[in-house]
Design an enzyme around this catalytic site. Structure first.
Site, mmCIF file in Angstrom:
data_model
loop_
_atom_site.group_PDB
_atom_site.id
_atom_site.type_symbol
_atom_site.label_atom_id
_atom_site.label_comp_id
_atom_site.label_asym_id
_atom_site.label_seq_id
_atom_site.Cartn_x
_atom_site.Cartn_y
_atom_site.Cartn_z
ATOM 1 N N LYS A 29 130.791 50.464 90.026
ATOM 2 C CA LYS A 29 132.035 51.396 89.474
ATOM 3 C C LYS A 29 133.246 50.943 90.097
ATOM 4 O O LYS A 29 133.206 49.963 90.801
ATOM 5 C CB LYS A 29 131.723 53.030 89.977
ATOM 6 C CG LYS A 29 131.663 53.090 91.479
ATOM 7 C CD LYS A 29 131.682 54.557 91.860
ATOM 8 C CE LYS A 29 130.468 55.505 91.413
ATOM 9 N NZ LYS A 29 130.429 56.673 91.993
ATOM 10 N N LYS A 87 126.069 55.137 82.909
ATOM 11 C CA LYS A 87 126.437 56.417 83.031
ATOM 12 C C LYS A 87 127.674 56.778 82.553
ATOM 13 O O LYS A 87 128.686 55.812 82.524
ATOM 14 C CB LYS A 87 126.548 56.447 84.768
ATOM 15 C CG LYS A 87 125.254 56.477 85.645
ATOM 16 C CD LYS A 87 125.532 56.167 87.005
ATOM 17 C CE LYS A 87 126.720 56.857 87.691
ATOM 18 N NZ LYS A 87 126.823 56.466 89.003
#
Length: 251
Positions: A29, A87
């Site tokens: 991320k 995700k």
């Protein structure tokens, strides 16, 4: 319970590799772009190359708007870059219908390319602060879209934590709803070692952490430390053993 660790750079991924025996999923991320901020495709590829082949790489697609086509393309980019867990933070979806629409596009884009990829519909424990879908609607959104897991994180990183917004018993309801739909349940959001007892008790499948394994406990300025990953995993295992013993004694 699986341990997901979120490095934000190749250098941190190499630190994760040093602690690979203690973690289950390496999650890519970019905190500078938000709670579930997306990193660059080349960073995903480099991290995939940096960590052991038997450790799956997860990638966040971002805190996304209600733009199903845009999000589907982003999700495809993540899986093409080497991630097998995808995700999606449903930040800009204000209704379950919008969220399901986005996730259906993601599921099709990802699984048309790689059928064994794992798609995670992610919402926010502090949804009331940003106006997105209710946390307890996530399991049904994930089920209806064909996703593999439902996840809760926190959107606003201001020191508040998962349990500050969704108490343990409500998180337990989230886990129950996910399991009833045949999904895995993932929980994150400034999770600390002190939360592991409750997370174990309610049956969480995946716990996601960053700050708890960073130097100084700071997810933004601190760097992931292999010894902190090992210590966090040791506490996870201890709670799992204690919970199993309690369940066995009660049966």
């Amino acid at each position: 319970m699986l341990l997901l660790i979120s490095p934000d750079s190749v250098e941190e991924a190499l630190d994760c590799a040093k602690a690979a025996e203690h973690l289950d999923i390496v999650d890519v991320k970019r905190p500078a772009e938000g709670s579930l901020g997306a990193n660059f495709p080349w960073v995903i590829r480099a991290i995939r190359d940096a960590v052991p082949a038997d450790r799956p790489v997860s990638a966040t697609v971002g805190d996304v708007p209600y733009k199903p086509g845009t999000v589907a393309q982003a999700a495809l980019g993540a899986v093409v870059s080497g991630a097998t867990y995808i995700k999606v933070g449903l930040y800009g979806c204000t209704t379950p219908e919008q969220a399901t629409d986005v996730m259906r596009g993601v599921v099709r884009a990802v699984k048309d390319h790689r059928p064994d990829a794992f798609v995670v519909a992610s919402g926010y424990a502090d949804a009331h602060r940003i106006g997105c879908v209710n946390p307890l609607s996530l399991p049904d959104i994930a089920r209806r879209s064909g996703s593999d897991a439902a996840m809760l994180d926190t959107a606003v990183k201001d020191g508040s934590r998962l349990f500050d917004h969704v108490p343990p018993d409500v998180c337990g309801e989230f886990v129950r709803l996910a399991h009833e739909s045949g999904l895995l349940a993932a929980l994150a959001g400034s999770v600390k070692v002190a939360d592991l007892g409750e997370l174990t008790r309610i049956g969480t499948d995946i716990v996601g952490v960053r700050g708890a394994v960073c130097e100084g406990g700071d997810r933004t300025t601190g760097r992931i430390q292999p010894h902190l990953v090992a210590a966090f995993r040791a506490e996870m295992d201890r709670h799992a053993e204690e919970h199993a013993a309690t369940v066995a004694a009660a049966s």
